[in-house]
Design a protein around this motif. Structure first.
Motif: not given
Lengths: 477, 629
Positions: B122-127
């Motif tokens: 999710t973090q990755n997606l957000k970033l």
């Protein structure tokens, strides 16, 4: 015989509206006699028509006689009865006549022959003939005492002063040939003469009683064009040629009081007139403006100047058969001539100026708008009225007694304007009487109308003193 | 939570990586690659795992697998799967508990890892989205930068062009100027050349002229001559004088005299003008001071007012006013003072006028004051009352008439009496008529006055000068009192008429003559205290009445009436005068009215005077008119 055809002319005075009203003229010949200004009724009667040549017709200064010329005859009439009192025959066709100040003598000049003949009214048998011989003659005039005659010879070689009292003859050399080179003070005491010596302009002031030179001074002019005494005889106005705008005021003792120059380079002064009060000087120039200037001592303060604006108002013309003055409202276009640029003496600028005797009005004519006469209210320094005529204004002259202006345009009518209104009157009689010139009797009661071959008198009878009849101009504005 | 995640995750991943590397280095199992892949990709698929495990361990290699796992696990820090050996030689036993523990441990780890992975994803997606956004922004800004850069270049280009143009224009201007200068120079040079030539020509011309002159003179031209029959006398009758130095000096003197006269005349005019202006200034100042001095107190109370300071000056000026005569003496010194003080006064006046203007505007805004309204109502009431009284008077007269007619109706047989009656009748009728007209007039006048009063009241109300109303009211009261008196007198008269008979007439005459005068006296006395309030009139009234009684021996009623009327009207007029100058208009009207009344009043008197000889015997009804001797 006297006042043969008593043509009765009636006209209604139109109330002249205040400022920008203007008019063009009227008068059907109807047998009713009143043109009524407020509070007065005036009738105009016309005398029968008499013969005349060279527009030579003059009232005597005392107002009793009327001199007129027909070819080589000089006719003296009584002003009231118009009966011929004297008939003098000259040696040639008369070209100039002038009454002496005391109305006792009259001179007739025949320039072609270099002759002047003087006639006495009291002694018809008395005669005097002055012959300038080969020197020629271009101008002749009386000195104010009525006992000397000043003759200007051809080429302005000199002025010969002939005395009727003694055998003495005086010569004044170097007179300048210019527009108005000789002027007498109103009291007849002094004469100012423009001279040209060593390519410089000078003015000489002579005492008229013994022709003694009182003052002689050079003027700061390039080419002096005219000189004129103020009515009080203390200030002499000197103006330069039209190439330079320059008006100089000199005191009687030759001091320069002030100098005035409105602009440079373009054509300058065209006409100059003193106000009757001697306080103001109106200067008409080629740019179509009149500068009304206080003739004060201090040259720095001298410029109480006001340039009148160019044409603002006028009137539409009326039909030719029956003319009438129409009062037109403010913006009116005047018929203007386009000056021909490549000719000398272009028809532009203020060619004529005249103050009314009461100092209230100033009448001017702009040569580029020949059909119109502007009348300015001098007290309020604004345009009072513009009179547009159907044809170019030939001459105008103020009534010597009241603010009343007579105008002629070379047509069959004479036009009168006063603050109360204006009127135009057809001169009666068979044939066409084309009024080319006019002159007032000093009482203001009659007016001589001159055409090419004839003249007649126009009597203006007012029931009451006209000063009250016409009222002050202030009442009308 | 997020923070914690970010902190922990890299540790986890690094740990995982370390593990992976370690495993790859240490162990070369056939499936190690696979397992490594599993661990790195961290996509745990249970099926795969299951199949992997099934493939990993078979019946044959249990021992090996276990030892392998043990080895692996120990390297990972887990406890050994085997029981602790008692001796080196003895075969190590598999510790089930340890295995289970390890398994559990592994599962827990697995779960943790999954969670962490999810978070990281999710973090990755957000970033990623952030990154996209930033990239977009970056692109946009870049575009903007580009356009503005382009614009700037355009503007710079234009600027350059304009500058270029300007430079050109400057150049042109300079050229033109040069041209003008050149032309001017040319003109000047030409002018000088022209002037020079002109001068040359003029000199030549002068020479020619001179020559010509000489020729003309030298030729002894016989033609140049004057033929005169006889020489005439000079206009002034004197003989011509020789030209000498003396005459020259005299001429000079005369010239200077003329000039001097002119200057003197002008100076005189200027002096006159100055004097006139000075007078005007002084007058103005005086008037200003007198105008402003009563208002001095008011503005001073308002100390904060700006005019306060100027007021003191005004006072000074007031003091100066006494020294005014000094001004006439020395203009020089006082000129400044005068102009200054005038200026000051003018300022005061201006501010005052402005203030007044403000007040007026305020008043206009406020509208009518309550007080004024009340006063107006009072006026109306009063006029109503007066009207009512008039009505009553009329009725009275009517009844009187009726009674008279009744009396007439009781006809007498006697000829003489009838004749007398007739005579009386005529007279009485006339008298009544007269009275009738009088009343009508009166009414009219009342109406008129009422109108004017209401008008006055309105104006008064506007000007807030209620105090001035007062005398008006006195006038009203006076009139009212008079009306009452009149009514009572009429009643009396009526009663007399009806009750007294012919025989008593003579006595009555005397009595009435006396009583009439006494009545009048009493009336004047009566009216005097009332008139005291309206100032200035009280003194005049007695004289007036005495005159009246003398000059008009008419009925006391009329005379009294006139007197009171005039008094009243005078009150009103005076008041009105006090109010405003515009108010004087109704005033002359009122006076005219009274004058009319005078004449009217006097007429019947004289007539009746004539008749009295006959009518005296008739009735006592017109007793009061028989005052005439």
């Amino acid at each position: 015989m006297p006042r043969g055809t008593r043509a009765l002319i009636g006209c209604a005075m139109l109330p002249s509206s205040s400022l920008p009203a203007a008019e063009v003229a009227v008068a059907p010949v109807v047998p009713a006699l009143t043109f009524a200004g407020p509070g007065s009724a005036a009738a105009m009667n016309f005398s029968e028509v008499f013969k005349l040549s060279s527009l030579l017709c003059k009232f005597s200064p005392d107002g009793k006689y009327l001199a007129s010329c027909v070819q080589y005859r000089l006719v003296i009439r009584d002003v009231n009865t118009l009966q011929i009192l004297q008939l003098y025959t000259c040696l040639d066709q008369i070209q100039h006549i002038e009454w002496s100040a005391d109305s006792l003598f009259i001179l007739c000049a025949m320039y072609k022959r270099g002759l002047v003949q003087v006639w006495s009214l009291e002694q018809p048998e008395w005669h005097c003939r002055i012959d300038e011989g080969s020197a020629g003659l271009v101008a002749s005039c009386w000195s104010p005492d009525g006992r000397h005659i000043l003759n200007t010879t051809e080429f302005h070689l000199r002025i010969t002063v002939w005395s009727l009292c003694t055998k003495s003859v005086s010569y004044i050399k170097y007179p300048k040939a210019c527009q108005q080179g000789i002027t007498f003070t109103r009291d007849g005491r002094y004469m100012a003469l423009a001279e040209r010596r060593d390519c410089k302009d000078h003015v000489s002031v002579f005492v008229c009683s013994d022709w003694q030179l009182l003052r002689h001074f050079d003027t700061e002019t390039q080419d002096l064009a005219g000189i004129e005494w103020a009515p009080n005889g203390c200030v002499l106005a000197v103006w330069d040629t039209c190439l330079e705008y320059k008006v100089l005021l000199y005191s009687l003792d030759g001091r320069l009081l002030s100098a005035y120059c409105a602009y440079e380079w373009s054509l300058g002064v065209k006409s100059v007139a003193w106000s009757p009060s001697s306080q103001f000087l109106a200067v008409g120039s080629y740019d179509g403006k009149v500068v009304y200037k206080e003739a004060e001592k201090n040259p720095r303060l001298a410029l109480g100047r006001l340039a009148f604006p160019p044409p603002r108002a006028a009137a539409g013309p009326a039909s030719t058969t029956e003319s009438k003055y129409e009062i037109a409202s403010a913006p009116v276009s005047l018929q203007t001539l386009k000056p021909i640029a490549d000719r000398a003496n272009p028809k532009i600028g203020i060619g004529a100026l005249a103050f009314s005797p009461d100092n209230y009005f100033l009448a001017t004519r702009n040569d580029s708008v020949p059909n119109a006469v502007w009348i300015w209210d001098v007290q309020k320094l604004r345009l009072f009225v513009v009179l547009e005529q159907l044809s170019p204004v030939r001459s105008f002259q103020w009534d010597p007694q009241q603010p009343r202006l007579a105008i002629c345009t070379g047509g069959g009518k004479v036009y009168l304007w006063s603050p109360a209104g204006c009127v135009s009157v057809q001169v009666p009689g068979e044939g066409d009487f084309q009024v080319l010139s006019l002159c007032w009797h000093f009482s203001g009661d009659s007016l001589a109308l001159l055409s090419k071959d004839h003249f007649c008198l126009c009597f203006l009878e007012t029931e009451e003193r006209v000063g009250t009849a016409f009222g002050r101009p202030g009442d009308h504005t | 939570m997020g923070e914690w995640m970010t902190v922990t995750d890299p540790d986890l991943s690094s740990e995982n990586k370390n593990i992976c590397q370690y495993t790859s280095e240490t162990k070369m199992s056939p499936s190690s690659l696979y397992s490594q892949q599993v661990l790195c990709s961290s996509i745990p698929l249970s099926k795969n795992v299951h199949s992997f495990f099934s493939a990993f361990c078979t019946e044959e290699n249990i021992e090996q697998s276990i030892s392998y796992l043990d080895q692996e696990l120990t390297t990972f820090g887990f406890p050994s799967l085997y029981e602790e050996s008692k001796g080196k030689d003895t075969k190590r036993e598999l510790n089930i508990v340890a295995v289970l523990n390890c398994m559990n441990e592994l599962l827990v780890l697995q779960r943790k890892n999954l969670l962490a992975q999810e978070n990281v994803e999710t973090q990755n997606l957000k970033l990623g989205s952030d990154m996209d956004h930033l990239q977009n922004c970056y692109a946009k800004l870049k575009e903007q930068l580009e356009t503005s850069r382009r614009e700037m270049i355009g503007l710079q280009e234009r600027d350059r062009q304009l500058q270029c143009k300007n430079r050109n224009l400057h150049q042109l201007l300079k050229n033109e100027k040069d041209e003008v200068q050149k032309l001017q120079n040319i003109i000047a040079s030409r002018a000088t050349q022209y002037n020079h030539d002109m001068k040359r020509k003029e000199r030549e011309y002068n020479k020619l002229k001179e020559r010509l002159h000489q020729l003309v003179m030298n030729k002894k031209d016989k033609k140049i001559a004057m033929e005169v029959l006889n020489y005439v006398g000079r206009a002034d009758g004197k003989r011509g004088s020789w030209r000498t130095g003396k005459t020259e000096a005299r001429n000079e003197d005369e010239m200077y005299k003329i000039l001097l006269n002119d200057y003197e005349y002008r100076q005189k005019q200027i002096l006159m003008e100055n004097a006139e202006l000075k007078k005007v200034l002084q007058q103005m100042k005086k008037e200003m001071i007198s105008l402003l001095s009563p208002q001095k107190q008011k503005p001073r109370e308002r100390a904060d007012d700006s005019t306060g300071t100027v007021i003191s000056d005004a006072e000074e000026d007031a003091g100066e006013l006494s020294r005014e005569s000094m001004w006439d003496l020395s203009c020089e010194t006082v000129r400044e003072q005068l102009t200054n003080s005038i200026r000051k006064q003018w300022r005061i006046l201006k501010s005052h006028v402005e203030k007044l203007d403000n007040q007026v505007s305020k008043v206009h805004l406020e509208g009518f004051n309550d007080e004024d309204v009340i006063s107006r109502q009072d006026h109306e009431q009063e006029t109503e009352k007066l009207e009512l009284e008039i009505q009553q008077c009329k009725e009275m007269i009517k009844t009187q008439q009726q009674l008279l007619q009744q009396q007439l109706a009781t006809a007498c047989d006697d000829d003489t009496t009838s004749l007398l009656r007739d005579c009386y009748l005529l007279e009485e009728k006339e008298r009544l008529k007269e009275e009738w007209s009088l009343f009508k007039e009166q009414k009219k006048n009342f109406e008129k006055e009422r109108r004017s009063f209401t008008e006055a009241a309105i104006r008064l109300g506007l000007e807030k000068t209620i105090s001035i109303h007062y005398p008006l009211w006195v006038g009203f009261l006076l009139r009212k009192a008079f009306e009452e008196e009149r009514a009572s007198w009429l009643k009396q008269q009526f009663l007399n008429m009806t009750t007294f008979d012919h025989q008593n007439s003579e006595n009555m005459k005397l009595f009435s003559a006396f009583s009439g005068s006494s009545d009048r006296d009493s009336l004047t006395v009566h009216s005097r205290p009332r008139q005291k309030k309206p100032h200035g009139v009280s003194n005049g009234s007695p004289v007036r009445t005495s005159k009246l009684t003398k000059s008009l021996p008419a009925s006391p009623s009329t005379s009294d009436f006139c007197q009171t009327r005039s008094c009243a009207s005078e009150h009103s007029s005076i008041n009105v005068l006090n109010i405003t100058p515009e108010e004087t208009k109704p005033n002359p009207v009122g006076r005219e009215g009274t004058n009319q009344k005078w004449s009217r009043a006097s007429r019947p008197a004289s007539q009746e005077g004539c008749y009295s000889g006959r009518s005296s015997t008739c009735t006592n009804s017109h007793v009061e008119k028989d005052d005439l001797p």
